[in-house]
Design a protein around this motif. Structure first.
Motif, PDB file in Angstrom:
ATOM      1  N   ARG A   8     -16.058 -62.553 -40.878  1.00  0.00           N
ATOM      2  CA  ARG A   8     -16.553 -61.171 -40.799  1.00  0.00           C
ATOM      3  C   ARG A   8     -17.922 -60.908 -41.680  1.00  0.00           C
ATOM      4  O   ARG A   8     -18.689 -60.440 -41.132  1.00  0.00           O
ATOM      5  CB  ARG A   8     -15.585 -59.941 -40.645  1.00  0.00           C
ATOM      6  N   ILE A   9     -17.694 -61.221 -42.971  1.00  0.00           N
ATOM      7  CA  ILE A   9     -18.719 -60.946 -43.977  1.00  0.00           C
ATOM      8  C   ILE A   9     -19.849 -61.530 -43.442  1.00  0.00           C
ATOM      9  O   ILE A   9     -21.126 -61.125 -43.653  1.00  0.00           O
ATOM     10  CB  ILE A   9     -18.009 -61.211 -45.102  1.00  0.00           C
ATOM     11  N   LEU A  10     -19.817 -62.874 -43.347  1.00  0.00           N
ATOM     12  CA  LEU A  10     -20.752 -63.925 -43.229  1.00  0.00           C
ATOM     13  C   LEU A  10     -21.536 -63.319 -41.653  1.00  0.00           C
ATOM     14  O   LEU A  10     -22.780 -63.365 -41.646  1.00  0.00           O
ATOM     15  CB  LEU A  10     -20.561 -65.165 -42.979  1.00  0.00           C
ATOM     16  N   ALA A  11     -20.895 -62.969 -40.876  1.00  0.00           N
ATOM     17  CA  ALA A  11     -21.563 -62.435 -39.306  1.00  0.00           C
ATOM     18  C   ALA A  11     -22.149 -60.863 -39.811  1.00  0.00           C
ATOM     19  O   ALA A  11     -23.329 -60.914 -39.104  1.00  0.00           O
ATOM     20  CB  ALA A  11     -20.297 -62.020 -38.784  1.00  0.00           C
ATOM     21  N   LEU A  12     -21.689 -60.339 -40.543  1.00  0.00           N
ATOM     22  CA  LEU A  12     -22.531 -58.912 -41.147  1.00  0.00           C
ATOM     23  C   LEU A  12     -23.644 -59.054 -41.618  1.00  0.00           C
ATOM     24  O   LEU A  12     -24.664 -58.493 -41.532  1.00  0.00           O
ATOM     25  CB  LEU A  12     -21.420 -58.097 -41.857  1.00  0.00           C
ATOM     26  N   ILE A  13     -23.691 -60.246 -42.862  1.00  0.00           N
ATOM     27  CA  ILE A  13     -24.830 -60.685 -43.483  1.00  0.00           C
ATOM     28  C   ILE A  13     -25.889 -61.344 -42.395  1.00  0.00           C
ATOM     29  O   ILE A  13     -27.004 -60.784 -42.683  1.00  0.00           O
ATOM     30  CB  ILE A  13     -24.483 -61.709 -44.539  1.00  0.00           C
ATOM     31  N   GLY A  14     -25.461 -62.009 -41.551  1.00  0.00           N
ATOM     32  CA  GLY A  14     -26.260 -62.687 -40.456  1.00  0.00           C
ATOM     33  C   GLY A  14     -26.928 -61.480 -39.905  1.00  0.00           C
ATOM     34  O   GLY A  14     -28.273 -61.575 -39.369  1.00  0.00           O
ATOM     35  N   ALA A  15     -26.240 -60.351 -39.402  1.00  0.00           N
ATOM     36  CA  ALA A  15     -26.634 -59.111 -38.460  1.00  0.00           C
ATOM     37  C   ALA A  15     -27.921 -58.541 -39.354  1.00  0.00           C
ATOM     38  O   ALA A  15     -28.792 -58.149 -38.664  1.00  0.00           O
ATOM     39  CB  ALA A  15     -25.614 -58.521 -37.990  1.00  0.00           C
ATOM     40  N   ILE A  16     -27.490 -58.406 -40.564  1.00  0.00           N
ATOM     41  CA  ILE A  16     -28.319 -57.618 -41.430  1.00  0.00           C
ATOM     42  C   ILE A  16     -29.640 -58.519 -41.505  1.00  0.00           C
ATOM     43  O   ILE A  16     -30.584 -57.653 -41.510  1.00  0.00           O
ATOM     44  CB  ILE A  16     -27.678 -57.276 -42.815  1.00  0.00           C
ATOM     45  N   LEU A  17     -29.400 -59.697 -41.756  1.00  0.00           N
ATOM     46  CA  LEU A  17     -30.721 -60.335 -41.871  1.00  0.00           C
ATOM     47  C   LEU A  17     -31.549 -60.390 -40.677  1.00  0.00           C
ATOM     48  O   LEU A  17     -32.748 -60.604 -40.803  1.00  0.00           O
ATOM     49  CB  LEU A  17     -30.180 -61.970 -42.197  1.00  0.00           C
ATOM     50  N   LEU A  18     -30.915 -60.634 -39.511  1.00  0.00           N
ATOM     51  CA  LEU A  18     -31.624 -60.441 -38.385  1.00  0.00           C
ATOM     52  C   LEU A  18     -32.447 -59.198 -38.144  1.00  0.00           C
ATOM     53  O   LEU A  18     -33.540 -59.195 -37.786  1.00  0.00           O
ATOM     54  CB  LEU A  18     -30.900 -60.825 -37.100  1.00  0.00           C
ATOM     55  N   ILE A  19     -31.727 -58.051 -38.430  1.00  0.00           N
ATOM     56  CA  ILE A  19     -32.430 -57.030 -38.294  1.00  0.00           C
ATOM     57  C   ILE A  19     -33.632 -56.849 -39.125  1.00  0.00           C
ATOM     58  O   ILE A  19     -34.716 -56.232 -39.049  1.00  0.00           O
ATOM     59  CB  ILE A  19     -31.406 -55.639 -38.767  1.00  0.00           C
TER      60      ILE A  19
END
Length: 76
Positions: free
Chosen positions: A6-17
């Motif tokens: 979940r943490i890695l998915a959140l970091i990935g989403a923030i990076l994409l944004i």
């Protein structure tokens, strides 16, 4: 493990944004370097998710292959 995903998915989403925002900013800036930065940003916006998906796919395939080998050896 689930919390880590979940943490890695959140970091990935923030990076994409952030990459999408950078692309927008570079498109609106009138600077000599903005053109090169825009091209790099668009390339990163496309390539990074594709590479991450490929890495996840390969990791999943290798993980499954390792489990199959363990089962084959236990039958002997």
């Amino acid at each position: 493990m689930n919390k880590l995903k979940r943490i890695l998915a959140l970091i990935g989403a923030i990076l994409l944004i952030c990459m999408y925002a950078a692309t927008l900013v570079f498109a609106l800036i009138d600077s000599p370097t903005a053109d090169a930065l825009l091209k790099a940003s668009i390339a990163a916006t496309i390539l990074i998710p594709v590479l991450l998906y490929a890495f996840i796919l390969i990791a999943r395939l290798l993980k499954d292959r390792g489990n199959d080998q363990d089962r084959d050896q236990s039958d002997i």
